[in-house]
Design an enzyme around this catalytic site. Structure first.
Site, PDB file in Angstrom:
ATOM      1  N   ASP A  33      33.494  15.048  62.733  1.00 46.37           N
ATOM      2  CA  ASP A  33      32.382  14.201  63.177  1.00 46.37           C
ATOM      3  C   ASP A  33      31.332  15.093  63.841  1.00 46.37           C
ATOM      4  O   ASP A  33      31.651  15.990  64.607  1.00 46.37           O
ATOM      5  CB  ASP A  33      32.886  13.129  64.164  1.00 46.37           C
ATOM      6  N   ASN A  91      35.331   1.164  61.952  1.00 40.53           N
ATOM      7  CA  ASN A  91      34.402   0.126  62.376  1.00 40.53           C
ATOM      8  C   ASN A  91      33.857  -0.584  61.147  1.00 40.53           C
ATOM      9  O   ASN A  91      33.529   0.053  60.141  1.00 40.53           O
ATOM     10  CB  ASN A  91      33.252   0.751  63.172  1.00 40.53           C
ATOM     11  N   GLU A  99      27.919   2.176  61.897  1.00 41.31           N
ATOM     12  CA  GLU A  99      26.591   2.779  61.775  1.00 41.31           C
ATOM     13  C   GLU A  99      26.330   3.313  60.364  1.00 41.31           C
ATOM     14  O   GLU A  99      25.183   3.294  59.904  1.00 41.31           O
ATOM     15  CB  GLU A  99      26.431   3.910  62.798  1.00 41.31           C
ATOM     16  N   HIS A 104      34.596   4.817  56.511  1.00 42.32           N
ATOM     17  CA  HIS A 104      35.096   6.038  57.147  1.00 42.32           C
ATOM     18  C   HIS A 104      36.108   5.650  58.192  1.00 42.32           C
ATOM     19  O   HIS A 104      35.914   4.684  58.932  1.00 42.32           O
ATOM     20  CB  HIS A 104      33.968   6.867  57.754  1.00 42.32           C
TER      21      HIS A 104
END
Ligand code: AMP
Length: 121
Positions: A33, A91, A99, A104
């Site tokens: 990340d 998420n 986002e 992912h």
């Protein structure tokens, strides 16, 4: 939500922008990340064009799904967090605060991570 091929992870998969790769196979890419939240913070993504767990679980092949899950376990071991523990999370959508609209899975570890969510009032 339909898949937008201009998203940043699609660009990484096409080699248009760089990433720090930690694992790759026929179905999966994993990379660090860019804004790590823990000493180990890796993103594990399918190579296929899936927005989220919603369409991945509905339409991905068994091979793609197995590859993603197996990569998570393999990476936890290779990154040295399997014994002490770690967290995996994906998420999804607005309430999930997603986002980037390419599925992912975050794999985080290397320190105590605290509660999964803040306590509700
Ligand atoms: P999410 O809120 O689950 O969609 O998380 C998106 C994640 O992607 C964040 O943790 C970002 O730091 C990470 N991210 C965004 N752009 C990049 C990039 N170019 N390379 C690696 N990670 C990225």
């Amino acid at each position: 939500m339909s898949y937008n091929p201009d998203n940043v992870f699609a660009k990484i998969l096409r080699g248009e922008i760089p990433c720090t790769k930690v694992y790759e196979d026929d179905h999966v890419l994993a990379f660090h990340d860019i804004n790590p939240q823990a000493p180990v913070h890796v993103l594990v993504i399918p190579k296929g064009a899936y927005v989220s767990v919603n369409d991945f679980t509905a339409t991905a092949s068994d091979a793609e799904i197995a590859a993603l899950i197996r990569a998570l376990g393999r990476l936890a071991a290779e990154l040295g967090v399997a014994e002490d523990g770690y967290r995996i999370l994906a998420n999804v959508g607005a309430n999930g605060h997603q986002e980037v609209p390419h599925l992912h899975v975050h794999l985080c570890g290397g320190r105590p991570l605290g509660r999964m969510l803040p306590k509700a009032d």
